[in-house]
Design a protein around this motif. Structure first.
Motif, short mmCIF file in Angstrom:
data_model
loop_
_atom_site.label_atom_id
_atom_site.label_comp_id
_atom_site.label_asym_id
_atom_site.label_seq_id
_atom_site.Cartn_x
_atom_site.Cartn_y
_atom_site.Cartn_z
N PRO A 60 10.08 27.11 46.73
CA PRO A 60 9.64 27.93 47.86
C PRO A 60 10.63 27.97 49.02
N THR A 61 11.45 26.92 49.19
CA THR A 61 12.40 26.91 50.31
C THR A 61 13.45 28.01 50.17
N ALA A 62 13.60 28.54 48.97
CA ALA A 62 14.59 29.61 48.74
C ALA A 62 14.02 30.99 49.05
N ALA A 63 12.72 31.06 49.34
CA ALA A 63 12.06 32.34 49.55
C ALA A 63 12.72 33.22 50.61
N PRO A 64 13.10 32.69 51.79
CA PRO A 64 13.70 33.58 52.80
C PRO A 64 14.97 34.28 52.34
N TYR A 65 15.69 33.68 51.40
CA TYR A 65 16.95 34.24 50.93
C TYR A 65 16.78 35.11 49.69
N LEU A 66 15.82 34.76 48.84
CA LEU A 66 15.68 35.45 47.56
C LEU A 66 14.63 36.55 47.55
N VAL A 67 13.62 36.45 48.40
CA VAL A 67 12.56 37.46 48.40
C VAL A 67 13.10 38.86 48.70
N PRO A 68 14.01 39.05 49.68
CA PRO A 68 14.56 40.40 49.90
C PRO A 68 15.29 40.94 48.67
N ILE A 69 16.02 40.07 47.97
CA ILE A 69 16.73 40.50 46.76
C ILE A 69 15.72 40.84 45.67
N TYR A 70 14.67 40.04 45.57
CA TYR A 70 13.60 40.30 44.61
C TYR A 70 12.98 41.68 44.87
N ALA A 71 12.73 41.99 46.14
CA ALA A 71 12.13 43.27 46.49
C ALA A 71 13.01 44.44 46.08
N ILE A 72 14.32 44.30 46.29
CA ILE A 72 15.27 45.37 45.92
C ILE A 72 15.30 45.54 44.40
N ALA A 73 15.35 44.43 43.68
CA ALA A 73 15.37 44.50 42.21
C ALA A 73 14.11 45.15 41.67
N GLU A 74 12.96 44.74 42.18
CA GLU A 74 11.71 45.33 41.73
C GLU A 74 11.61 46.80 42.13
N GLY A 75 12.17 47.14 43.29
CA GLY A 75 12.17 48.53 43.73
C GLY A 75 12.96 49.42 42.80
N LEU A 76 14.13 48.96 42.39
CA LEU A 76 14.94 49.74 41.45
C LEU A 76 14.20 49.94 40.13
N PHE A 77 13.54 48.90 39.68
CA PHE A 77 12.76 48.99 38.44
C PHE A 77 11.59 49.97 38.59
N LEU A 78 10.83 49.82 39.67
CA LEU A 78 9.66 50.68 39.86
C LEU A 78 10.04 52.14 40.09
N GLY A 79 11.16 52.37 40.78
CA GLY A 79 11.61 53.73 41.01
C GLY A 79 11.93 54.44 39.70
N ALA A 80 12.64 53.73 38.83
CA ALA A 80 12.99 54.30 37.52
C ALA A 80 11.75 54.49 36.66
N LEU A 81 10.86 53.51 36.67
CA LEU A 81 9.64 53.59 35.89
C LEU A 81 8.76 54.75 36.37
#
Length: 246
Positions: free
Chosen positions: A82-103
């Motif tokens: 969980p301590t990595a959340a502030p750094y990785l959550v924004p990247i996670y959101a971008i990755a999921e966004g690219l996936f959802l946009g294509a889908l």
């Protein structure tokens, strides 16, 4: 110990792993809401990119698969650290966004207008569950949490089984069908996904009350995004089944 959540990303051990203490700046509900909006904004922006590329004639297959794989890996890392959340959550959101946009663009090709309907329904369900939780209509009791967790885990196992069998050309009956049974299964899955919001709200509220550390706001926002993405995918799949019967 702070409450149990049926959302796999928000579980019993999350706050124990965070190692919070009273000397740290505490997590707040308002801070979590702000970070959830920021995460959602990143997700939508990335989705618009892959969506636009698709309708401009560019191949977005790599964005779809890449976003899904990267998002899954980051979700595992964030869940266990969980301590990595502030750094990785924004990247996670971008990755999921690219996936959802294509889908979403793919679905839109076959069913014009389905993306807007799915997005609106997802937001309506989210708001409805928030109102139900805040008004006390739905309470996150221990039995409720265990029930939703069991149902969520069962759905995950069925999807995993479907994926493994699909590698050998075998399909799970009704799961992807547009028959009445297939539609009924999708409705049940949508309901279970929606109920996870109640557990997310309860988890975040308890975390704020117990003074969890500030970075847990990002973790709470991450949990909400996981549920939101899952719900959107299930709703657009359900709508596609209904549209294909017309």
């Amino acid at each position: 110990m702070i409450g149990r959540s049926g959302n796999p990303t928000l579980n019993d051990n999350t706050f124990e792993q965070s190692g919070f203490n009273s000397a740290q700046e505490p997590m707040t509900i308002g801070g979590t809401v702000n970070k959830a909006f920021m995460t959602l904004a990143l997700l939508v922006a990335a989705a618009i990119v892959s969506w636009t590329m698709y309708f401009n004639g560019y191949s977005v297959v790599s964005y779809a698969y890449g976003g899904a794989i990267v998002g899954f890996i980051l979700a595992l890392i964030i869940s266990f650290k969980p301590t990595a959340a502030p750094y990785l959550v924004p990247i996670y959101a971008i990755a999921e966004g690219l996936f959802l946009g294509a889908l979403s663009a793919r679905f839109e090709t076959f069913y014009y207008g389905i993306t807007m309907q799915a997005a609106l329904l997802t937001m309506c369900v989210f708001i409805g569950m928030l109102v139900a939780y805040k008004s006390g209509m739905i309470k996150a009791t221990e039995n409720f949490k265990l029930g939703v967790f069991a149902a969520t885990a069962g759905i995950a196992l069925v999807y995993l089984l479907s994926f493994v069998l699909g590698l050998f050309g075998v399909t799970v009956p009704y799961l992807h069908d547009s028959t009445l049974i297939g539609i009924g299964i999708s409705v049940v899955i949508v309901i279970i996904a929606a109920l996870n919001f109640v557990l997310d709200f309860d988890f975040i509220e308890n975390g704020a009350q117990q003074g969890a550390p500030k970075y847990m706001e990002w973790y709470g926002a991450f949990g909400l995004m996981v549920t939101l993405v899952w719900l959107y995918i299930e709703i657009i799949r359900l709508l596609s089944k209904l549209w294909s019967r017309d």
